[in-house]
Design an enzyme around this catalytic site. Structure first.
Site, PDB file in Angstrom:
ATOM      1  CD  GLU A  89      -2.849   1.404   0.424  1.00 42.66           C
ATOM      2  OE1 GLU A  89      -3.074   0.283  -0.364  1.00 42.66           O
ATOM      3  OE2 GLU A  89      -3.499   2.309   0.198  1.00 42.66           O
ATOM      4  CG  ASP A  90       1.179   2.896   3.502  1.00 44.59           C
ATOM      5  OD1 ASP A  90       0.464   3.146   2.612  1.00 44.59           O
ATOM      6  OD2 ASP A  90       1.290   2.592   4.447  1.00 44.59           O
TER       7      ASP A  90
END
Ligand code: MN
Length: 746
Positions: A89-90
């Site tokens: 996700e990051d």
């Protein structure tokens, strides 16, 4: 106190925090620390330059999530996935990057967590349903995704203080509405409690503070109470030779909060703030301890629950009881074995804990393993099939009592297992159910008895001119609420039809009892029943039977009983005999004096005398008289069970009179005897033959068989006196197979 949190807190130095985690893993598991270390390195590098709101390096959150995963007992791949849960996700890392180094299983879990993270919480109902659907799907694929998501959420909630007030509210609401229920469903009580308390803190800060302040204020008093109760129970268990560990705790804040709201009480009105947990080695010990606790303290009625014999769907097992302690303070006691305890604390995750053999804070010892046979079976089935099958089965088991289906708009509807489109329609709205003309599941037309499956999308077709529900629907519907709504419809819409139908049903039922409507539709017989159900006329009664609000059997039974009660006032065979006797007696009386029916009533002459039907006394029996209301003196045998009961009721004091048999008796008396025998063909014939040989004046003879092959022959006959009766009884006792001959009223 038991609930001390052994879970790690955020430390400023990620490396030190990670080393502490490694130490915990080495102490409690046999996991490959090399792999876990490599995962940490990957996460640390990937999140370089990213920080949490509190200023700490982002990777500290990943370590914390992994730490919680260890505490809830997850496996090695889960710990690795927890460390990496935010990298897709990051950061720039991908599924392939993770798969190459840690294998596809870890990569799939991380991807699953990522998908869930992308699900944006919304308070809009249809979107919320879609979220829940995604979670259920993820769970069905690999339950570890949800477990890591719960660990992730738990850490985020613990550090929520640093977020904006707006984010605090949204995340807390989502936690309360989605994560806490899922944790509960997975049996993870400890995680559920913490999530609820953390969320409440932001959702109703004042309510939360009121409770915690009050608890702080009362803590010395509560602790003293718990200490003394614990010592008392412990001493008693020791003296009984029961090995037990007792934990006590203050109930968690949200459970107190809910109670205050549900019962509209303030904090001072909540008494059972303390809960005790007695943990023993075996199931027999659980019930043994329960007995001891109930012997020591007065149990509160209605609060005993046995989840050992009937486990909750989330596998929870314990026996619960609430008792009154010293100074009248109630407290709850939960009794369970150690394996039930771990299952209660960690739920599904407990499987991995046991797989590891022994673990943090657990007293699992060698040789204990047989107690966990059910877990072993699950794990064995896992080896035979692949992991997804295992989780699928687990899911099916967990949701065994519920089925989740969707409306075409995506609303999740939770129905009992076995539910049909009818249940679905009525769960949306009664109008939908009442106007239903068809149903589609996943786009295909289905019949009304189709059994809904998890994930089905159900569409109901309605029409204004729908004929309304049919009576079959009452059998097809699985949920009580749907049945109630169907009955309501019948009650309202179809009175004429119901009256006719109910009358027919009652008539048929009465005929089974050898009665007709005419027999019972006498004002005196039917009015108590109408009154009992607040019906104004017999049509109301028929209508109720017609729409299913009252069963015909129940109504018929009540009417039959009422008829029986009225019988003494009606002419019966017995009355006719008694009348004849009375006529003869009144003549005899002129000669003998005060006797009526051969009975002398002390202090009273020429009063109305009646032989009780419950024990049918005959001359020679020890008798007593009971002054009835309006029906003279009723004569009972002194050993009659009914008479004994009347005697024991204080309100009957003063209604007893001494009675005796007249010296010269010319009458015969009706009495009843009961012959019990091993059921065989010819039994009744043999009994009748003996009676015939004795010249007994039999008035009636009936026979029936009980469920256990015992034949019961009931004989009503006329005898001169007790001696004659004894003779008959003695003869009947010798009939082949007869086990007893008794008089009625015993
Ligand atoms: Mn996270």
């Amino acid at each position: 106190m038991e609930e001390t949190r052994s879970l790690a807190t955020v430390r400023p130095d990620p490396d030190a925090q990670f080393e502490a985690l490694v130490k915990k893993i080495q102490e409690n598991t046999h996991f490959d620390v090399g792999r876990i270390r490599a995962a940490y390195e990957m996460a640390r590098l990937a999140h370089t330059g990213q920080f949490r709101r509190d200023g700490s390096p982002y990777v500290t959150h990943c370590i914390a999530a992994a730490d919680i995963s260890v505490d809830i007992g997850l496996d090695e791949d889960s710990i690795i996935a927890a460390l990496l849960h935010d990298v897709i996700e990051d950061t720039s890392l991908t599924h392939e990057d993770i798969a190459r180094q840690f294998g596809p299983a870890v990569a799939d879990i991380v991807e699953g967590v990522t998908k869930l993270t992308r699900v944006q919480y919304t308070s809009k109902e249809d979107e919320q349903a879609e979220n829940l659907r995604k979670m259920l799907m993820a769970m069905a694929k690999d339950i570890r995704v949800i477990l890591i998501k719960i660990a992730d959420r738990l850490h985020n909630m613990r550090t929520m203080a640093y977020q904006s007030p707006e984010k605090q509210k949204t995340k807390s609401l989502e936690t309360m509405e989605i994560y806490a229920p899922i944790a509960h469903r997975l049996g993870m009580q400890r995680a559920k409690w913490e999530l609820e308390d953390l969320a409440l803190q932001y959702l109703d800060p004042d309510g939360y503070k009121e409770i915690t302040d009050n608890l702080t204020k009362r803590m010395p008093e509560l602790e003293a109470f718990m200490d003394s109760m614990r010592a008392k129970i412990m001493a008693r268990l020791e003296s009984e030779g029961v090995q037990a560990t007792i934990f006590c705790r203050i109930k968690h804040v949200y459970s107190i909060y809910r109670k205050m709201y549900a019962q509209k009480l303030d904090m001072d009105g909540i008494f059972d703030l303390c809960a005790f947990r007695v943990i023993v080695d075996s199931i027999p010990d659980c019930y043994n301890v329960l007995g001891i606790i109930h012997d020591m303290f007065k149990p509160v009625p209605g609060r005993f629950k046995d989840y050992i014999s009937t486990p909750k769907p989330n596998m929870y097992q314990s026996v619960h009881t609430t008792v009154i302690g010293s100074e009248g303070i109630p407290f709850e006691v939960q009794i369970r074995t150690w394996d039930m305890h771990y299952t209660a604390e960690y739920g599904v995750a407990a499987h991995w804990k046991y797989k590891m053999g022994a673990s943090a804070g657990s007293s699992l010892r060698e040789g204990d393993e047989d107690k966990f046979a059910w877990i072993r079976r699950l794990l064995e089935s896992q080896q035979e099939s692949d992991a997804s099958d295992f989780f699928h089965n687990l899911k099916v088991d967990m949701f065994a009592d519920d089925v989740f289906v969707f409306s075409p708009k995506g609303d999740v509807i939770n129905l009992p297992a076995g539910a049909t489109p009818i249940d679905f329609a009525y769960s949306i709205h009664s109008d939908i159910g009442n106007h239903m003309v068809g149903a589609k599941v996943n786009g295909r037309i289905v019949t009304y008895d189709y059994v809904l499956q998890n994930g089905d999308i159900v569409e109901i077709r309605t029409s204004k001119s729908a004929p309304g529900p049919s009576r079959d629907w009452l059998n097809t519907a699985k949920s009580g609420s749907a049945r109630t709504k169907i009955k309501q419809w019948f009650k309202k819409e179809r009175r004429e039809e119901n009256v006719q139908r109910g009358r027919d049903m009652l008539d048929e039922e009465l005929r089974h009892n050898g009665l007709t409507l005419d027999d019972v539709m006498d004002e005196a017989v039917v009015s108590p029943l109408l009154k009992r159900f607040s019906f104004t006329c017999p049509d109301d009664l028929y209508a109720a039977i017609g729409y299913g609000g009252l069963t015909a059997t129940r109504a018929a039974n009540r009417l039959r009983d009422e008829l029986k009660n009225q019988e003494p006032k009606r002419k019966t065979a017995l009355d006719k005999v008694a009348e004849a006797a009375e006529r003869r007696e009144s003549q005899a009386q002129k000669k003998e004096g005060k006797a009526v029916h051969g009975i002398l009533v002390q202090g009273l002459s020429n009063c109305l005398v009646k032989f009780s039907r419950c024990c049918t006394p005959v001359p020679g029996d020890d008798i007593m008289g009971f002054i009835t209301r309006g029906q003279g003196v009723s004569i009972h045998r002194r050993d009659c069970a009914n008479c004994q009961q009347l005697l024991s009721q204080p309100e009957n004091e003063g209604r007893w009179v001494e009675v005796s048999w007249a010296s010269k008796i010319t009458d015969s008396y009706l009495t009843t005897i009961v012959v019990s025998a091993k059921d065989r063909s010819g039994l009744v014939m043999d009994v009748a033959t003996v009676l015939n040989a004795l010249n007994a004046k039999v008035h009636s003879l009936s026979a029936r068989t009980t469920g256990i092959n015992i034949g019961i022959v009931t004989v009503t006959l006329e005898v001169k006196d007790a001696a004659e009766l004894r003779h008959i009884i003695s003869r009947l006792s010798h009939v082949n197979g007869v086990s007893s001959v008794t008089r009625n009223g015993m």
